[in-house]
Enzyme design. Structure first.
Site, PDB file in Angstrom:
ATOM      1  N   CYS A  24       2.949  -7.855  -4.182  1.00 39.10           N
ATOM      2  CA  CYS A  24       2.837  -9.201  -4.877  1.00 39.10           C
ATOM      3  C   CYS A  24       4.170  -9.932  -5.446  1.00 39.10           C
ATOM      4  O   CYS A  24       5.268  -8.944  -5.526  1.00 39.10           O
ATOM      5  CB  CYS A  24       2.073  -8.952  -6.320  1.00 39.10           C
ATOM      6  SG  CYS A  24       2.836  -7.835  -7.426  1.00 39.10           S
ATOM      7  N   LEU A  57     -30.219  -0.494 -11.777  1.00 38.48           N
ATOM      8  CA  LEU A  57     -29.004  -1.194 -10.985  1.00 38.48           C
ATOM      9  C   LEU A  57     -27.761  -0.760 -11.444  1.00 38.48           C
ATOM     10  O   LEU A  57     -26.848  -1.629 -11.705  1.00 38.48           O
ATOM     11  CB  LEU A  57     -29.117  -2.583 -11.227  1.00 38.48           C
ATOM     12  CG  LEU A  57     -30.303  -3.532 -10.814  1.00 38.48           C
ATOM     13  CD1 LEU A  57     -30.209  -4.811 -10.785  1.00 38.48           C
ATOM     14  CD2 LEU A  57     -30.499  -3.105  -9.537  1.00 38.48           C
ATOM     15  N   GLU A  94       2.815   0.316  -4.921  1.00 33.83           N
ATOM     16  CA  GLU A  94       4.089   0.374  -4.646  1.00 33.83           C
ATOM     17  C   GLU A  94       5.016   1.161  -5.911  1.00 33.83           C
ATOM     18  O   GLU A  94       5.885   1.796  -5.559  1.00 33.83           O
ATOM     19  CB  GLU A  94       4.898  -0.912  -4.406  1.00 33.83           C
ATOM     20  CG  GLU A  94       4.322  -1.667  -3.211  1.00 33.83           C
ATOM     21  CD  GLU A  94       3.022  -2.520  -3.387  1.00 33.83           C
ATOM     22  OE1 GLU A  94       2.860  -3.514  -2.986  1.00 33.83           O
ATOM     23  OE2 GLU A  94       2.404  -2.351  -4.456  1.00 33.83           O
TER      24      GLU A  94
END
Length: 366
Positions: A81, A210, A58
């Site tokens: 929020c 990984l 926003e």
């Protein structure tokens, strides 16, 4: 949910969702969120959340819109929020900017938001409509919703197999069952995850890195590397201990590191159950560290145990047009069944051809 969503509303929210996807590899542990501010067909501002700790979607959209935000409609993929975290409340920013309407795809289940953002906006006299493209917004943040609502991450298991259901030769050799296109696809699934998880057996056998590797220039927040290593068998010199990505090693409390091999990793104790690591407790430990999506690349025993424990939410199955024979290693180590009614049922979300290989995206049927 409002019944008054127009074709234009759908178009702007679809735009906001495409913006949110730009944060797919960078926002965790925060959700991926996009925002579009418009007067009718004319978009005056747009933005997306890029990284945790940085401005929300926003804010970027309002900065671009400036004074043109007054009287406009804001389309946001997740409820704005309403609390002070690392950034100020986005609901307050929308109110201050003078928007007249806010369309929200999905409510935010985070306890410090959870309807408070919507309430703030409505108390300020702003029209708020909720539920447009709701499922798409949830799907984009499936791990975030899982962690907040269920208290554990979304667990996605990746497996690659031959046409006869084998994952490696009897001697353990598995490079490479699938081709380059499938392996590149796996890297993107790794990159969107908050953590890449394996077991100590895979570390000992394959010494994997990984890590997620994207084409140069693509932004990426490195996922955690997580090793389930109950007895701390990970040897010195293992790639997972090289410090190139945040690493967590979960182990039993009876074992403690007696040398500096784990100095580049975080260690955490997880309880045992039946002589093996309690996998539910392991997922609790990951949720406690704000890990949303877990991408599992492990052997048949650990993957089978996750399935048997009811912890697998999704399966990525790559199928290569090769045959490895009866003595090759199986796909999963699952308990024997005496009744077909007890079989594990999966539904197919997506089928995709990647080079010569086929990828199935599957989810267990409740």
């Amino acid at each position: 949910m409002s019944d008054a969503f127009s074709a234009l509303d759908h178009a702007h929210m679809a735009h906001a969702l495409r913006l949110a996807e730009r944060g797919l590899y960078t926002t965790h542990p925060n959700p991926r969120v996009g925002c579009v501010i418009a007067h009718g067909e004319r978009v005056v501002g747009s933005g997306y959340h890029q990284r945790a700790g940085e401005p929300h979607a926003e804010v970027f959209a309002l900065r671009e819109a400036g004074e043109q935000a007054r009287g406009a409609t804001a389309y946001v993929t997740l409820e704005p929020c309403a609390h002070h975290g690392r950034t100020p409340p986005c609901a307050d920013a929308l109110i201050a900017a003078g928007v007249s309407r806010v369309v929200i795809a999905a409510e935010d289940p985070f306890p410090q938001v959870d309807g408070r953002g919507i309430g703030k906006l409505r108390d300020a006299g702003i029209v708020v409509d909720v539920g447009l493209m709701h499922e798409a917004a949830r799907e984009l943040n499936i791990g975030f919703f899982s962690r907040i609502e269920r208290g554990r991450p979304w667990v996605r298991v990746k497996l690659a197999m031959s046409l006869d259901g084998r994952t490696a030769l009897a001697n353990g050799e598995s490079k490479w069952i699938t081709g380059e296109a499938a392996r590149a696809d796996v890297q993107r699934w790794r990159a969107r995850s908050s953590a890449i998880l394996t077991g100590s057996g895979t570390v000992l056998a394959d010494n994997p890195r990984l890590t997620a590797r994207l084409p140069e220039g693509e932004p990426l927040t490195p996922p955690w590397r997580v090793v389930l290593d109950n007895r701390l068998r990970t040897p010195p010199g293992s790639h997972v201990l090289d410090g190139t990505a945040p690493t967590l090693v979960l182990h039993n409390e009876q074992y403690a590191p007696v040398d500096p091999r784990f100095q580049a990793a975080e260690l955490a104790v997880v309880a045992e159950q039946g002589g093996a690591m309690d996998l539910h407790a392991a997922m609790d430990a990951l949720a406690h560290r704000h890990i949303n999506e877990v991408h599992v690349e492990a052997g048949p025993s650990l993957c089978g145990s996750l399935f048997a424990a009811g912890l697998v939410d999704e399966l990525l199955l790559y199928i290569a047009p090769v045959l490895l024979g009866d003595n090759a290693r199986p796909l999963l180590g699952l308990p024997s069944l005496n009744d077909m009614a007890a079989r594990w049922k999966l539904r197919t979300l997506d089928r995709r051809v990647l080079g010569d290989d086929l990828r199935l995206q599957l989810r267990p049927v409740a």
